[in-house]
Design a protein around this motif. Sequence first.
Motif, short mmCIF file in Angstrom:
data_model
loop_
_atom_site.label_atom_id
_atom_site.label_comp_id
_atom_site.label_asym_id
_atom_site.label_seq_id
_atom_site.Cartn_x
_atom_site.Cartn_y
_atom_site.Cartn_z
N UNK A 184 0.86 -1.18 0.00
CA UNK A 184 0.00 0.00 0.00
C UNK A 184 0.90 1.22 0.00
N UNK A 185 0.80 2.02 -1.05
CA UNK A 185 1.55 3.27 -1.16
C UNK A 185 0.55 4.42 -1.06
N UNK A 186 0.40 4.94 0.16
CA UNK A 186 -0.60 5.98 0.40
C UNK A 186 0.05 7.34 0.21
N UNK A 187 -0.24 8.00 -0.92
CA UNK A 187 0.41 9.25 -1.28
C UNK A 187 -0.45 10.46 -1.01
N UNK A 188 0.06 11.61 -1.40
CA UNK A 188 -0.58 12.87 -1.09
C UNK A 188 -1.85 13.11 -1.90
N UNK A 189 -1.86 12.67 -3.14
CA UNK A 189 -3.02 12.92 -3.99
C UNK A 189 -3.80 11.66 -4.32
N UNK A 190 -3.25 10.49 -3.99
CA UNK A 190 -3.95 9.25 -4.29
C UNK A 190 -3.26 8.07 -3.61
N UNK A 191 -3.93 6.93 -3.66
CA UNK A 191 -3.41 5.71 -3.07
C UNK A 191 -3.18 4.67 -4.16
N UNK A 192 -2.00 4.06 -4.11
CA UNK A 192 -1.64 3.00 -5.05
C UNK A 192 -1.46 1.71 -4.27
N UNK A 193 -2.00 0.63 -4.80
CA UNK A 193 -1.78 -0.69 -4.21
C UNK A 193 -1.22 -1.59 -5.30
N UNK A 194 -0.08 -2.21 -5.03
CA UNK A 194 0.59 -3.07 -6.00
C UNK A 194 0.84 -4.43 -5.37
N UNK A 195 0.57 -5.47 -6.13
CA UNK A 195 0.85 -6.84 -5.71
C UNK A 195 2.16 -7.26 -6.35
N UNK A 196 3.13 -7.65 -5.52
CA UNK A 196 4.44 -8.09 -6.01
C UNK A 196 4.60 -9.60 -5.82
N UNK A 197 5.27 -10.25 -6.80
CA UNK A 197 5.54 -11.68 -6.65
C UNK A 197 6.87 -11.89 -5.94
N UNK A 198 7.29 -13.14 -5.83
CA UNK A 198 8.51 -13.46 -5.07
C UNK A 198 9.76 -12.89 -5.72
N UNK A 199 9.71 -12.58 -7.01
CA UNK A 199 10.85 -12.00 -7.71
C UNK A 199 10.87 -10.47 -7.62
N UNK A 200 9.93 -9.91 -6.84
CA UNK A 200 9.87 -8.46 -6.70
C UNK A 200 9.29 -7.78 -7.91
N UNK A 201 8.56 -8.52 -8.73
CA UNK A 201 7.96 -7.96 -9.93
C UNK A 201 6.49 -7.63 -9.67
N UNK A 202 6.01 -6.46 -10.14
CA UNK A 202 4.60 -6.13 -9.96
C UNK A 202 3.73 -6.99 -10.88
N UNK A 203 2.68 -7.55 -10.32
CA UNK A 203 1.78 -8.39 -11.12
C UNK A 203 0.39 -7.75 -11.27
N UNK A 204 0.06 -6.79 -10.42
CA UNK A 204 -1.23 -6.11 -10.53
C UNK A 204 -1.17 -4.82 -9.74
N UNK A 205 -1.97 -3.83 -10.20
CA UNK A 205 -1.93 -2.51 -9.58
C UNK A 205 -3.32 -1.89 -9.57
N UNK A 206 -3.61 -1.16 -8.51
CA UNK A 206 -4.82 -0.36 -8.44
C UNK A 206 -4.48 1.03 -7.94
N UNK A 207 -5.21 2.02 -8.43
CA UNK A 207 -4.96 3.41 -8.02
C UNK A 207 -6.27 4.14 -7.85
N UNK A 208 -6.31 5.01 -6.84
CA UNK A 208 -7.51 5.80 -6.58
C UNK A 208 -7.11 7.16 -6.02
N UNK A 209 -7.50 8.24 -6.71
CA UNK A 209 -7.28 9.58 -6.18
C UNK A 209 -8.31 9.90 -5.11
N UNK A 210 -8.04 10.94 -4.33
CA UNK A 210 -9.02 11.42 -3.35
C UNK A 210 -8.92 12.94 -3.27
N UNK A 211 -9.93 13.60 -2.72
CA UNK A 211 -9.99 15.07 -2.77
C UNK A 211 -8.94 15.75 -1.90
#
Length: 497
Positions: A7-34
């Motif tokens: 979970x990468x909770x940033x200033x303008x939005x939140x990103x969630x990334x699923x990483x595999x055992x090799x440290x590679x991203x396999x899926x991502x979701x992003x959502x901005x907020x006010x």
Amino acid sequence: MKYILAIDQGTTGSTVILFDRQGQPVAKGYQEFPQYFPQGGWVEHNPDEIWDSVVKAASLALANADIDTKDIAAIGITNQRETLVAWDRMTGKPLCNAIVWQCRRTAEYCDELRQQGVEPMIRRKTGLIIDPYFSGTKMHWLLQNDSAVQEAAKSKRLCFGTVDSWLIWKLTAGAAHVTDVSNASRTLVYSIHELKWDEDLLELFGVDPDSLPTVRPSAGIFGKTAGSWLFPAGIPVAGVAGDQQAALFGQACFEPGMTKSTYGTGAFLLMNTGTEAAANTNGLLTTIGWSIGNEPPEYAVEGSIFIAGAAVQWLRDGMGIIGSAGEAEGLANAVADTGGAYLVPAFTGLGAPYWDPYARGIFAGISRGTTKNHLVRAALEAIAFQTKDVVDLMIAETGISVDAVRIDGGAAVNNFLAQFLSDILGVAVDRPAVIETTALGAAYLAGIGCGLWTKDELLAQRRVDRCFTPAMDEAVRKRLYSGWQRAVSLSRGWAKE
């Protein structure tokens, strides 16, 4: 196959990334907020909207991955660091909007503290300077000005925490009020040498230690999910770090002298200084990078730039000059230079090396021939000029040369910016294959915390996407940077009456 959910909770939005055992991203979701701006220089977030954005981003990532959530070995969290959340220990409800790290409302109080002569003591204990940026002055402001916070403090129901603490509280259904050493080191009330909340600083800001979270190493078990429609019960939160420290870890800057710069809303340059905290340096911050288990913490020096990618966001949302951030590179390349124009994006003051909360943004050197292309290019160049401000100071104050800078964050995908950055710094700029190194660092810490990886395995996983090398003539570099310094001087102290 086991996965780490970051979970990468940033200033303008939140990103969630699923990483595999090799440290590679396999899926991502992003959502901005006010974003909320109730007064000039004030910036706020709604904590419930932050949490909702995390839930939505996580649900998107999991839907894109199509995996069994039982295969998630651990959760890692990284967050906008100095933003302060206040909530009720009994109800779990926010007491007010979060005060964002960009908020300048405590500038006058910071002036008062400096006049009291307490800055050397604060600097010695925390590695920080007195600035509205940090959480301690925000705690004091809420305790002085918000009736709900005052009432909760009197009845011992007040919880103060940075965003990581808020998210862990929500994930564990209130079972854990915790943070890690890297986030604690950004509050102005934590001793980075004694590794504890400092009694003198708590008294100075009027903060009850019972309202603060328990501080733990960055890699280890912070708590377990309570169970919801999204996550099953029992997934450990096993890694936590503030966003810039997480990026330093995600870039595998494990040795003293290794340096990275992250380009998100702001820009942040960190250099690993090992297990010894650097002596106080003028204009730079000394901060805890991370700690793992019972090992001593590793420290870093940091230069903080408040506005980087947010300048491009301003061009998009505030000015309507571009439709998306991706357009900026093409528009910048459409002109040979800025025509002598400079944008100083001091929208919420200037960070290192100036630390001027009263500076404000200016667009200087405009002529009849200035177009939107010149403005867009000037905005991107400003990100690089601000980085040079910090790099030059870091070299001067530490005596350590910078031979290369590892870059990451959303704006790092901009090839124009990466090349101009190399040109204006005069050093190589290294961009990793996994650009989301803030989330990757949280995943790495969580993987170590749950026993999935070792640091040696992480070093072997790192891949470079592209290395940019300088091609600018030294005389041109000096001329452009001199113009930048003139423009900055015009922006200084603008908002001070």
